[in-house]
Design a protein around this motif. Structure first.
Motif, PDB file in Angstrom:
ATOM      1  N   THR A  63       0.745  -1.073   0.193  1.00  0.00           N
ATOM      2  CA  THR A  63       0.102   0.050  -0.028  1.00  0.00           C
ATOM      3  C   THR A  63       0.812   1.306   0.059  1.00  0.00           C
ATOM      4  O   THR A  63       2.096   1.278   0.091  1.00  0.00           O
ATOM      5  CB  THR A  63      -0.866  -0.023   1.226  1.00  0.00           C
ATOM      6  N   HIS A  64       0.109   2.256  -0.225  1.00  0.00           N
ATOM      7  CA  HIS A  64       0.799   3.779  -0.247  1.00  0.00           C
ATOM      8  C   HIS A  64       0.510   4.326   0.995  1.00  0.00           C
ATOM      9  O   HIS A  64       1.494   5.123   1.605  1.00  0.00           O
ATOM     10  CB  HIS A  64       0.220   4.567  -1.235  1.00  0.00           C
ATOM     11  N   LEU A  65      -0.388   3.822   1.709  1.00  0.00           N
ATOM     12  CA  LEU A  65      -0.821   4.534   3.185  1.00  0.00           C
ATOM     13  C   LEU A  65      -1.277   3.690   4.192  1.00  0.00           C
ATOM     14  O   LEU A  65      -2.217   2.477   3.610  1.00  0.00           O
ATOM     15  CB  LEU A  65      -1.346   6.044   3.095  1.00  0.00           C
ATOM     16  N   MET A  66      -1.587   3.869   5.401  1.00  0.00           N
ATOM     17  CA  MET A  66      -2.148   3.330   6.219  1.00  0.00           C
ATOM     18  C   MET A  66      -3.259   4.349   7.037  1.00  0.00           C
ATOM     19  O   MET A  66      -2.653   5.502   7.346  1.00  0.00           O
ATOM     20  CB  MET A  66      -1.726   2.418   7.425  1.00  0.00           C
ATOM     21  N   ILE A  67      -4.505   3.745   6.989  1.00  0.00           N
ATOM     22  CA  ILE A  67      -5.415   4.683   7.814  1.00  0.00           C
ATOM     23  C   ILE A  67      -5.869   3.783   9.243  1.00  0.00           C
ATOM     24  O   ILE A  67      -6.640   2.765   8.919  1.00  0.00           O
ATOM     25  CB  ILE A  67      -6.611   5.144   7.144  1.00  0.00           C
ATOM     26  N   VAL A  68      -5.686   4.720  10.242  1.00  0.00           N
ATOM     27  CA  VAL A  68      -5.838   3.905  11.308  1.00  0.00           C
ATOM     28  C   VAL A  68      -7.235   4.428  12.131  1.00  0.00           C
ATOM     29  O   VAL A  68      -7.409   5.592  12.282  1.00  0.00           O
ATOM     30  CB  VAL A  68      -4.881   4.147  12.551  1.00  0.00           C
ATOM     31  N   LEU A  69      -8.324   3.695  12.126  1.00  0.00           N
ATOM     32  CA  LEU A  69      -9.628   3.954  12.744  1.00  0.00           C
ATOM     33  C   LEU A  69      -9.751   3.939  14.183  1.00  0.00           C
ATOM     34  O   LEU A  69      -9.143   2.774  14.766  1.00  0.00           O
ATOM     35  CB  LEU A  69     -10.922   3.142  12.048  1.00  0.00           C
ATOM     36  N   VAL A  70      -9.659   5.211  14.808  1.00  0.00           N
ATOM     37  CA  VAL A  70      -9.231   5.292  16.128  1.00  0.00           C
ATOM     38  C   VAL A  70     -10.673   5.301  16.961  1.00  0.00           C
ATOM     39  O   VAL A  70     -11.165   6.240  17.008  1.00  0.00           O
ATOM     40  CB  VAL A  70      -8.517   6.615  16.682  1.00  0.00           C
ATOM     41  N   GLY A  71     -10.955   4.106  17.711  1.00  0.00           N
ATOM     42  CA  GLY A  71     -12.322   4.278  18.502  1.00  0.00           C
ATOM     43  C   GLY A  71     -11.901   4.532  19.967  1.00  0.00           C
ATOM     44  O   GLY A  71     -10.554   4.661  20.555  1.00  0.00           O
ATOM     45  N   LYS A  72     -12.718   4.541  20.829  1.00  0.00           N
ATOM     46  CA  LYS A  72     -12.856   4.789  22.442  1.00  0.00           C
ATOM     47  C   LYS A  72     -11.854   3.748  23.068  1.00  0.00           C
ATOM     48  O   LYS A  72     -11.114   4.322  23.900  1.00  0.00           O
ATOM     49  CB  LYS A  72     -13.812   4.677  22.929  1.00  0.00           C
ATOM     50  N   TYR A  73     -11.750   2.678  22.472  1.00  0.00           N
ATOM     51  CA  TYR A  73     -10.818   1.550  23.345  1.00  0.00           C
ATOM     52  C   TYR A  73      -9.525   1.028  22.379  1.00  0.00           C
ATOM     53  O   TYR A  73      -8.935   0.257  22.693  1.00  0.00           O
ATOM     54  CB  TYR A  73     -11.664   0.517  23.896  1.00  0.00           C
ATOM     55  N   MET A  74      -9.179   1.936  21.473  1.00  0.00           N
ATOM     56  CA  MET A  74      -7.867   1.665  20.798  1.00  0.00           C
ATOM     57  C   MET A  74      -6.802   1.197  21.466  1.00  0.00           C
ATOM     58  O   MET A  74      -6.297   0.445  21.100  1.00  0.00           O
ATOM     59  CB  MET A  74      -7.718   2.889  19.980  1.00  0.00           C
ATOM     60  N   SER A  75      -6.500   1.663  22.499  1.00  0.00           N
ATOM     61  CA  SER A  75      -5.309   1.575  23.306  1.00  0.00           C
ATOM     62  C   SER A  75      -5.183   0.289  23.868  1.00  0.00           C
ATOM     63  O   SER A  75      -3.995  -0.303  24.069  1.00  0.00           O
ATOM     64  CB  SER A  75      -5.083   2.497  24.396  1.00  0.00           C
ATOM     65  N   THR A  76      -5.939  -0.581  23.882  1.00  0.00           N
ATOM     66  CA  THR A  76      -5.971  -1.900  24.082  1.00  0.00           C
ATOM     67  C   THR A  76      -5.845  -2.957  22.587  1.00  0.00           C
ATOM     68  O   THR A  76      -5.917  -4.098  22.936  1.00  0.00           O
ATOM     69  CB  THR A  76      -7.348  -2.391  24.878  1.00  0.00           C
ATOM     70  N   ALA A  77      -5.969  -2.258  21.599  1.00  0.00           N
ATOM     71  CA  ALA A  77      -5.736  -3.043  20.631  1.00  0.00           C
ATOM     72  C   ALA A  77      -4.362  -3.442  20.034  1.00  0.00           C
ATOM     73  O   ALA A  77      -3.917  -2.839  19.526  1.00  0.00           O
ATOM     74  CB  ALA A  77      -6.746  -2.263  19.418  1.00  0.00           C
ATOM     75  N   THR A  78      -4.034  -4.649  20.578  1.00  0.00           N
ATOM     76  CA  THR A  78      -2.590  -4.695  20.386  1.00  0.00           C
ATOM     77  C   THR A  78      -2.379  -5.112  18.948  1.00  0.00           C
ATOM     78  O   THR A  78      -1.169  -4.748  18.490  1.00  0.00           O
ATOM     79  CB  THR A  78      -2.175  -6.033  21.102  1.00  0.00           C
ATOM     80  N   GLY A  79      -3.127  -5.749  18.292  1.00  0.00           N
ATOM     81  CA  GLY A  79      -2.887  -5.831  16.648  1.00  0.00           C
ATOM     82  C   GLY A  79      -2.889  -4.648  15.933  1.00  0.00           C
ATOM     83  O   GLY A  79      -2.094  -4.396  15.128  1.00  0.00           O
ATOM     84  N   VAL A  80      -3.401  -3.541  16.316  1.00  0.00           N
ATOM     85  CA  VAL A  80      -3.394  -2.107  15.541  1.00  0.00           C
ATOM     86  C   VAL A  80      -1.857  -1.551  15.945  1.00  0.00           C
ATOM     87  O   VAL A  80      -1.160  -1.138  14.965  1.00  0.00           O
ATOM     88  CB  VAL A  80      -4.181  -0.941  16.059  1.00  0.00           C
ATOM     89  N   ALA A  81      -1.360  -1.521  17.124  1.00  0.00           N
ATOM     90  CA  ALA A  81      -0.072  -1.136  17.600  1.00  0.00           C
ATOM     91  C   ALA A  81       0.949  -1.850  16.765  1.00  0.00           C
ATOM     92  O   ALA A  81       1.879  -1.493  16.300  1.00  0.00           O
ATOM     93  CB  ALA A  81       0.210  -1.276  18.872  1.00  0.00           C
ATOM     94  N   LYS A  82       0.653  -3.219  16.608  1.00  0.00           N
ATOM     95  CA  LYS A  82       1.490  -3.968  15.711  1.00  0.00           C
ATOM     96  C   LYS A  82       1.597  -3.642  14.334  1.00  0.00           C
ATOM     97  O   LYS A  82       2.625  -3.372  13.500  1.00  0.00           O
ATOM     98  CB  LYS A  82       1.271  -5.627  15.667  1.00  0.00           C
ATOM     99  N   GLU A  83       0.187  -3.433  13.752  1.00  0.00           N
ATOM    100  CA  GLU A  83       0.233  -2.849  12.587  1.00  0.00           C
ATOM    101  C   GLU A  83       0.999  -1.458  12.080  1.00  0.00           C
ATOM    102  O   GLU A  83       1.565  -1.245  11.123  1.00  0.00           O
ATOM    103  CB  GLU A  83      -1.377  -2.776  11.820  1.00  0.00           C
ATOM    104  N   ILE A  84       0.837  -0.371  13.270  1.00  0.00           N
ATOM    105  CA  ILE A  84       1.406   0.538  12.984  1.00  0.00           C
ATOM    106  C   ILE A  84       3.084   0.221  13.127  1.00  0.00           C
ATOM    107  O   ILE A  84       3.629   1.184  12.212  1.00  0.00           O
ATOM    108  CB  ILE A  84       1.164   1.589  14.223  1.00  0.00           C
ATOM    109  N   ALA A  85       3.603  -0.273  13.847  1.00  0.00           N
ATOM    110  CA  ALA A  85       4.891  -0.546  13.940  1.00  0.00           C
ATOM    111  C   ALA A  85       5.356  -1.396  12.527  1.00  0.00           C
ATOM    112  O   ALA A  85       6.486  -0.712  12.135  1.00  0.00           O
ATOM    113  CB  ALA A  85       5.174  -1.773  14.935  1.00  0.00           C
ATOM    114  N   MET A  86       4.838  -2.181  11.974  1.00  0.00           N
ATOM    115  CA  MET A  86       4.988  -2.717  10.654  1.00  0.00           C
ATOM    116  C   MET A  86       4.970  -1.527   9.875  1.00  0.00           C
ATOM    117  O   MET A  86       5.997  -1.472   8.789  1.00  0.00           O
ATOM    118  CB  MET A  86       3.857  -3.678  10.158  1.00  0.00           C
ATOM    119  N   ALA A  87       4.106  -0.691   9.596  1.00  0.00           N
ATOM    120  CA  ALA A  87       4.005   0.320   8.668  1.00  0.00           C
ATOM    121  C   ALA A  87       5.267   1.179   8.850  1.00  0.00           C
ATOM    122  O   ALA A  87       5.833   1.523   7.688  1.00  0.00           O
ATOM    123  CB  ALA A  87       2.785   1.445   8.876  1.00  0.00           C
TER     124      ALA A  87
END
Length: 136
Positions: free
Chosen positions: A60-84
């Motif tokens: 991909t060219h970019l990543m869009i992170v959908l930030v919900g109220k409980y996002m800080s507990t989403a370990t998969g999202v943190a891993k995806e950010i680190a991968m990006a």
């Protein structure tokens, strides 16, 4: 160049509905990006998931992170950010599901790169991402 391809990262446990709405509305709006549903369709080993997601983000060219109220507990999202980050793929966040500037963020995402969900705002952020990271 064809429309930029975006990877959409989201908290599968808390924001699947918002992801479906965001992706569906993106197809019917004048957003300057394309996306595919690259969500895992079945459970898999962590290492298998990580390899698959890393390869998808790299396409991909970019990543869009959908930030919900409980996002800080989403370990998969943190891993995806680190991968990006490791692949020089620029990313930004969009508040969804009642989240706002007081909601906790996942590791690796800074508040100044998170915007309210408006299609004009998303279009502007996508344009900015196309000048950053591996797109520069």
């Amino acid at each position: 160049m064809a429309e930029p391809r975006a990877f959409i990262s989201f908290d599968v446990d808390n924001n699947s509905t918002e992801k479906m709405l965001f992706a569906g509305q993106a197809w019917h709006s004048k957003t300057p990006f394309s996306h595919q549903d690259w969500s895992a369709k079945e459970p898999m080993k962590q290492s298998e998931w990580e390899g698959l997601v890393k390869a998808k983000i790299n396409k991909t060219h970019l990543m869009i992170v959908l930030v919900g109220k409980y996002m800080s507990t989403a370990t998969g999202v943190a891993k995806e950010i680190a991968m990006a980050k490791s692949q020089n793929v620029p990313f930004f966040g969009v508040y969804v599901g009642g989240a706002d500037a007081t909601s906790p963020l996942p590791s690796g995402l800074v508040r100044s790169r998170v915007i309210p969900w408006t299609w004009d705002g998303v279009a502007g952020a996508v344009s900015q991402m196309m000048k950053e990271g591996k797109n520069a």
